[in-house]
Structures are given as C-alpha cells and as structure tokens.
Design a protein around this motif. Structure first.
Motif, PDB file in Angstrom:
ATOM      1  N   ALA A   1      74.974  42.068 -26.618  1.00  0.00           N
ATOM      2  CA  ALA A   1      74.045  41.366 -25.725  1.00  0.00           C
ATOM      3  C   ALA A   1      74.502  39.936 -25.465  1.00  0.00           C
ATOM      4  O   ALA A   1      74.345  39.408 -24.362  1.00  0.00           O
ATOM      5  CB  ALA A   1      72.638  41.377 -26.327  1.00  0.00           C
ATOM      6  N   VAL A   2      75.076  39.282 -26.482  1.00  0.00           N
ATOM      7  CA  VAL A   2      75.606  37.925 -26.310  1.00  0.00           C
ATOM      8  C   VAL A   2      76.814  37.948 -25.377  1.00  0.00           C
ATOM      9  O   VAL A   2      76.963  37.091 -24.495  1.00  0.00           O
ATOM     10  CB  VAL A   2      75.976  37.304 -27.671  1.00  0.00           C
ATOM     11  CG1 VAL A   2      76.735  35.995 -27.472  1.00  0.00           C
ATOM     12  CG2 VAL A   2      74.721  37.061 -28.506  1.00  0.00           C
ATOM     13  N   ALA A   3      77.706  38.944 -25.561  1.00  0.00           N
ATOM     14  CA  ALA A   3      78.874  39.069 -24.689  1.00  0.00           C
ATOM     15  C   ALA A   3      78.457  39.283 -23.237  1.00  0.00           C
ATOM     16  O   ALA A   3      79.060  38.726 -22.313  1.00  0.00           O
ATOM     17  CB  ALA A   3      79.759  40.222 -25.166  1.00  0.00           C
TER      18      ALA A   3
ATOM     19  N   SER B   1      69.392  32.866 -29.363  1.00  0.00           N
ATOM     20  CA  SER B   1      68.384  33.929 -29.442  1.00  0.00           C
ATOM     21  C   SER B   1      68.856  35.048 -30.376  1.00  0.00           C
ATOM     22  O   SER B   1      68.062  35.603 -31.142  1.00  0.00           O
ATOM     23  CB  SER B   1      68.100  34.490 -28.045  1.00  0.00           C
ATOM     24  OG  SER B   1      67.568  33.494 -27.200  1.00  0.00           O
ATOM     25  N   ALA B   2      70.150  35.364 -30.299  1.00  0.00           N
ATOM     26  CA  ALA B   2      70.699  36.402 -31.184  1.00  0.00           C
ATOM     27  C   ALA B   2      70.580  35.976 -32.644  1.00  0.00           C
ATOM     28  O   ALA B   2      70.269  36.802 -33.523  1.00  0.00           O
ATOM     29  CB  ALA B   2      72.154  36.685 -30.820  1.00  0.00           C
ATOM     30  N   GLN B   3      70.801  34.701 -32.910  1.00  0.00           N
ATOM     31  CA  GLN B   3      70.664  34.204 -34.281  1.00  0.00           C
ATOM     32  C   GLN B   3      69.215  34.297 -34.757  1.00  0.00           C
ATOM     33  O   GLN B   3      68.949  34.617 -35.918  1.00  0.00           O
ATOM     34  CB  GLN B   3      71.161  32.754 -34.360  1.00  0.00           C
ATOM     35  CG  GLN B   3      72.636  32.570 -34.078  1.00  0.00           C
ATOM     36  CD  GLN B   3      73.525  33.253 -35.096  1.00  0.00           C
ATOM     37  OE1 GLN B   3      73.210  33.284 -36.288  1.00  0.00           O
ATOM     38  NE2 GLN B   3      74.628  33.816 -34.642  1.00  0.00           N
ATOM     39  N   ASN B   4      68.280  34.025 -33.857  1.00  0.00           N
ATOM     40  CA  ASN B   4      66.862  34.128 -34.219  1.00  0.00           C
ATOM     41  C   ASN B   4      66.481  35.565 -34.557  1.00  0.00           C
ATOM     42  O   ASN B   4      65.717  35.823 -35.495  1.00  0.00           O
ATOM     43  CB  ASN B   4      65.993  33.615 -33.071  1.00  0.00           C
ATOM     44  CG  ASN B   4      66.125  32.110 -32.875  1.00  0.00           C
ATOM     45  OD1 ASN B   4      66.559  31.390 -33.775  1.00  0.00           O
ATOM     46  ND2 ASN B   4      65.762  31.634 -31.693  1.00  0.00           N
ATOM     47  N   ILE B   5      66.997  36.515 -33.776  1.00  0.00           N
ATOM     48  CA  ILE B   5      66.701  37.926 -34.049  1.00  0.00           C
ATOM     49  C   ILE B   5      67.353  38.360 -35.354  1.00  0.00           C
ATOM     50  O   ILE B   5      66.758  39.108 -36.144  1.00  0.00           O
ATOM     51  CB  ILE B   5      67.186  38.793 -32.872  1.00  0.00           C
ATOM     52  CG1 ILE B   5      66.395  38.445 -31.607  1.00  0.00           C
ATOM     53  CG2 ILE B   5      67.029  40.281 -33.187  1.00  0.00           C
ATOM     54  CD1 ILE B   5      66.961  39.042 -30.341  1.00  0.00           C
ATOM     55  N   TRP B   6      68.560  37.875 -35.599  1.00  0.00           N
ATOM     56  CA  TRP B   6      69.233  38.200 -36.863  1.00  0.00           C
ATOM     57  C   TRP B   6      68.424  37.684 -38.053  1.00  0.00           C
ATOM     58  O   TRP B   6      68.353  38.338 -39.101  1.00  0.00           O
ATOM     59  CB  TRP B   6      70.635  37.599 -36.853  1.00  0.00           C
ATOM     60  CG  TRP B   6      71.457  37.902 -38.070  1.00  0.00           C
ATOM     61  CD1 TRP B   6      71.899  37.036 -39.017  1.00  0.00           C
ATOM     62  CD2 TRP B   6      71.932  39.194 -38.478  1.00  0.00           C
ATOM     63  NE1 TRP B   6      72.615  37.683 -39.979  1.00  0.00           N
ATOM     64  CE2 TRP B   6      72.659  39.014 -39.680  1.00  0.00           C
ATOM     65  CE3 TRP B   6      71.831  40.465 -37.940  1.00  0.00           C
ATOM     66  CZ2 TRP B   6      73.273  40.074 -40.347  1.00  0.00           C
ATOM     67  CZ3 TRP B   6      72.431  41.527 -38.607  1.00  0.00           C
ATOM     68  CH2 TRP B   6      73.137  41.329 -39.793  1.00  0.00           C
TER      69      TRP B   6
ATOM     70  N   ALA C   1      77.007  37.639 -39.640  1.00  0.00           N
ATOM     71  CA  ALA C   1      75.980  37.413 -38.626  1.00  0.00           C
ATOM     72  C   ALA C   1      76.563  37.649 -37.235  1.00  0.00           C
ATOM     73  O   ALA C   1      77.778  37.718 -37.062  1.00  0.00           O
ATOM     74  CB  ALA C   1      75.438  35.996 -38.744  1.00  0.00           C
ATOM     75  N   PRO C   2      75.705  37.779 -36.225  1.00  0.00           N
ATOM     76  CA  PRO C   2      76.210  37.929 -34.855  1.00  0.00           C
ATOM     77  C   PRO C   2      77.081  36.744 -34.460  1.00  0.00           C
ATOM     78  O   PRO C   2      76.938  35.637 -34.992  1.00  0.00           O
ATOM     79  CB  PRO C   2      74.932  37.977 -34.003  1.00  0.00           C
ATOM     80  CG  PRO C   2      73.859  38.392 -34.947  1.00  0.00           C
ATOM     81  CD  PRO C   2      74.241  37.831 -36.278  1.00  0.00           C
TER      82      PRO C   2
ATOM     83  N   ASP D   1      75.994  44.629 -34.251  1.00  0.00           N
ATOM     84  CA  ASP D   1      76.894  44.919 -33.135  1.00  0.00           C
ATOM     85  C   ASP D   1      76.139  44.953 -31.803  1.00  0.00           C
ATOM     86  O   ASP D   1      76.673  44.548 -30.763  1.00  0.00           O
ATOM     87  CB  ASP D   1      77.609  46.247 -33.363  1.00  0.00           C
ATOM     88  CG  ASP D   1      78.573  46.187 -34.550  1.00  0.00           C
ATOM     89  OD1 ASP D   1      78.908  45.062 -34.980  1.00  0.00           O
ATOM     90  OD2 ASP D   1      78.981  47.256 -35.034  1.00  0.00           O
ATOM     91  N   GLY D   2      74.905  45.428 -31.836  1.00  0.00           N
ATOM     92  CA  GLY D   2      74.096  45.434 -30.625  1.00  0.00           C
ATOM     93  C   GLY D   2      73.798  44.020 -30.147  1.00  0.00           C
ATOM     94  O   GLY D   2      73.803  43.741 -28.940  1.00  0.00           O
ATOM     95  N   LEU D   3      73.544  43.113 -31.084  1.00  0.00           N
ATOM     96  CA  LEU D   3      73.298  41.718 -30.726  1.00  0.00           C
ATOM     97  C   LEU D   3      74.570  41.070 -30.167  1.00  0.00           C
ATOM     98  O   LEU D   3      74.525  40.297 -29.204  1.00  0.00           O
ATOM     99  CB  LEU D   3      72.794  40.940 -31.941  1.00  0.00           C
ATOM    100  CG  LEU D   3      71.461  41.408 -32.529  1.00  0.00           C
ATOM    101  CD1 LEU D   3      71.100  40.587 -33.766  1.00  0.00           C
ATOM    102  CD2 LEU D   3      70.347  41.327 -31.510  1.00  0.00           C
TER     103      LEU D   3
END
Length: 459
Positions: free
Chosen positions: A137-139, A155-160, A192-193, A132-134
């Motif tokens: 950040a995307v939003a 980037s969010a997918q990479n962190i996930w 996933a995000p 949810d935090g990711l």
C-alpha cells in the motif's frame, strides 16, 4: 440405572466421551429399552460422536457464548473476537479518536488476513503477510499518490502499531484481564513496514513571523495566539487548556499538566509520559504574556479565542492569515508526498526549531517539548544545523501592546524563482531581507519609543 420411570421400568442415563478427553453431560436413554438395548443405543451415539464431534462442537459454542458474555477468553477464540475484547479494555485509556482509528485500521488492514484465525495459532508468517500488505500500500502511494488502498508511510506505521500493541498484550497482559492468551509474541523480530521518505514539516522563519504578527488586518487576539504557540511550542490541546494559574511570572515558566481532547470534549493528561513539565517563558514573550493575564481570574484561559473555531479549521484559518500578511513561500503551502503544508501544529515545530537554532541542547529540547523519544527531537536539531544564519534572529522581542506596527501585503516579500543575475540559490532573498529590516525597524521603534500607544481596530 438412575431410578425408575413412572411405570416402574428402570431409567437408564449415559455420557459420551468427547474428542477433547472430557465426558459430555448426562442424557436419558429412550424410555422402553432394556439394559442390552440401552447399551447398544449408547454405543451408536458414541460412534456418531467419534465420527462427527457434534456434542463437542455444541459444548464449545456454548463456552464461547458464555465467555463472550463475560468478556473472557475461550478455546479457539478468533483474532477478531479477541481484538474486540481488547478494544473494550482500552475504553477510557486512550483518546476516542485513537480508539476509533485502531478499530477501523484493524477491520480494513488486519482482519482480512488474521481475523478468522484462532488467536493462539497465529504465526510469524501470518504477521509478515500483514506487513507485506502494508508495504504494498505504501509502494502504491509513492507510485500513484493518494487513493483507495494506498497508504502514506506514517499511516502504515500507525497501523503496524495496532498489530504490535495487540499481540504484545496477548502475551503480556495481566492474567486477571483475561487478555493473555499466548505464551509468545509472533511479531518478535518481524521487520516493520517500509517507512519510506517522511514528509518534511513546514515551519515559519523569523522574518515571516514578524510579518504575520505585525499585520493589523489580522485580529490581535489571533496574533497573540500565534505568538504564544510559537514561543511556548505547546501542543494545541495543551495551549487550549492553558490557564492563568499555570503562568508563573516570577519564575518565568509555564506549567503544563493538562491537554484538551477535542474528540472526548474534556481535559486529560498530556500526550506523553514527559508531557507534565515546565516551559520557560522567553524574555521576548514576557511583556505580552504579562499584559494578557493581567486582571484575569486564576481559572481563566490565557487564549480563550481558541474556543471560537473548530480544531479542524484552524489550519485553514492560519493559512488565510498568512496570505493576508503576504507570507506566501511555496515551502509553507506545498502538500505533496514529500512536504506537509503549514498548519497550526507547525507553530510547535517552529518554536522547537528556533530553540535548536539558538543552541538549546537536545536533552533540554526533549524535556521542554514533553517528548519521550529523542529521535523525534533530533529531527529539529538537524533542521537547525542547516540554518546557522538565523541564529540571533529567532524569538524577537514582542511589545506588550497587541496593536503592533503593520506591514501591508504590498510591502511583503513575494517569492520568485532565482535567476543567475540575482545570484540567488533556491530563490531571490533580497525582498525577504528588505522586509525583515522594515519589520524589525518598526518593532524596534515601537519598543523603544517613550510613549507608543497606537490606535487601530483589532478587526
């Protein structure tokens, strides 16, 4: 009793029962107490331990220290401590840049939510808090653009991936590694995000390619590099490591088995499992490539000029060369939340897209490109389906001699907004077609002229 003191009085020793069911190490009862007093003393120590657990805490801290020194798991190990051990195990298995990014992404985006919790107690709810935090950040990125605490979808997918890779290892790693500390994976079935709208990649049209490689104001060695990058569509590190011995002119294929890692400054295996492969040499490239490797040692690099510029500046150099050749369509330069600007890696995207336009199958494209996931390759096929008029224009025949006819910037097409009178769609294509005819005619005349040796400075 356990023997006697120097004065002959009995020596009493004791152990305390800990809350985990084990017994403590042995301690001496203070000297001078008789048996009854010794029992009373031990009973008071046991009561203190039952109330505060000081000995158990000390035992656990000692175990943690020993385990940490040995790189092993221990009871109550936090996610941060476990991940530090995990990252040590990854040294040498992943590129230095990927290793560094994983550590920094964990520290910034994951540790604040999970870091202090015992690794074995983390739940699906905890993982969803990270996710949810990711998403947030995307939003924020879509609403406000780049900035602190905002993430592009990729980037969010990479962190996930950092999260899922860690917890997969925590429950599936080989026991000998000491990293398997869970029986379940809390990431299982967690969505996933939000991927969001991915940015479209820029690629070069055939007429723009000819305009670039025909511009003698650009050093010939760089034009050769761009041609090879497009026609072979190798990854930058693979092209950097391409040697003469890898080129099979008889079989008309190039063998790919190594890739340069700029962070580690050494050659490694290609990025993916399918990265070791053979790529056919297009007939349009064969004369030029034959001339490029003629007389060179087997271990010589095919494009040594690649070594003369930092990989971090080569995209900027390419854009400057495009500007010099008058290739200036906005789709190549826009850098927005939906579009990526042209970069050196775009030659790989260009070559794969051209091959898809010419009807190369998805399976063949995936094999030649050295990709593992067909979903990634299918994006090029979709792009090609929208450009049917380009079929037959891709991969034009290139002359062996690097001194090609020049198209001066003054003759180059300049992008203009279309008007109703021009009958244009997204733009007025008349200058583009005119320039394509000019370049194609020049190249054709060059190729089929009986004796065509031009003299020009390679700059």
């Amino acid at each position: 009793t356990h023997g006697a003191h120097a004065d002959g009085s009995p020596r009493y020793r004791y152990r305390v029962r800990l809350a985990d069911g084990a017994k403590s190490e042995r301690f001496d009862v203070p000297h001078g107490l008789n048996e009854g007093q010794s029992r009373a003393f031990v009973a008071s120590i046991q009561a203190q331990e039952d109330a505060h657990g000081l000995l158990l805490a000390k035992k656990r801290e000692a175990a943690k220290g020993a385990a940490a020194n040995a790189g092993e798991a221990f009871e109550g190990e936090t996610a941060d401590t476990w991940h530090a051990r995990f990252m040590v195990s990854r040294i040498g298995l992943v590129a230095t840049s990927a290793h560094t990014h994983s550590k920094s992404n964990w520290a910034k985006w994951i540790s604040p939510h999970l870091g202090k919790k015992p690794m074995v107690t983390i739940t699906r709810d905890d993982i969803e808090v990270v996710r949810d935090g990711l998403d947030a950040a995307v939003a924020a990125f879509h609403a406000q653009g780049r900035g602190p605490d905002r993430l592009m979808p990729k980037s969010a997918q990479n962190i996930w991936a950092v999260v899922t890779t860690a917890f997969k290892s925590a429950c599936q790693a080989k026991r000998a590694s000491g990293l398997r500390v869970r029986e379940d994976n809390p990431c299982f079935n967690v969505l996933a995000p939000t991927n969001g709208a991915s940015r479209r990649k820029a690629w070069i049209y055939p007429n723009e390619f000819l305009q670039l490689v025909s511009c003698v104001d650009i050093p010939a060695a760089w034009r050769e590099l761009y041609a090879l990058a497009c026609y072979l569509y190798l990854r930058p590190g693979e092209l950097y490591e391409l040697r003469v011995r890898d080129v099979d002119l008889d079989g008309e294929v190039v063998a790919v088995s190594r890739a340069w890692d700029w962070d580690d400054e050494n050659a490694k295996a290609p990025k993916t499992e399918n990265g070791i492969r053979e790529v056919p040499i297009h007939p349009g490239l064969l004369p030029m490539l034959t001339r490029m490797i003629d007389g060179k040692a087997l271990d010589a690099k095919v494009v040594p000029i690649f070594e003369q510029v930092s990989v971090h500046r080569i995209a900027e150099l390419l854009r400057s060369h495009l500007a010099l050749a008058g290739v200036n369509h906005p789709r190549l330069l826009d850098n927005t939340s939906t579009h990526m600007p042209i970069g050196f890696r775009s030659w790989r995207d260009t070559g794969i897209t051209w091959a898809a336009i010419e009807g190369v199958s998805l399976q063949t494209l995936q094999r030649r490109a050295g990709r593992d996931d067909p979903k990634t390759t299918s994006g090029y096929v979709k792009e090609a389906e929208d450009r049917p008029k380009l079929r037959g224009r891709t991969f034009p025949m290139l002359p062996a001699d690097p001194v090609w006819p020049n198209v001066r910037p003054s003759e180059a097409p300049i992008y203009r907004e279309s008007s109703r009178e021009s009958g244009g769609g997204v733009g007025n294509r008349t200058p583009v077609r005119k320039s394509l005819n000019i370049v194609s005619t020049c190249v054709a005349e060059y190729l089929y002229r009986p004796s065509s040796r031009h003299s020009a400075s390679s700059v």
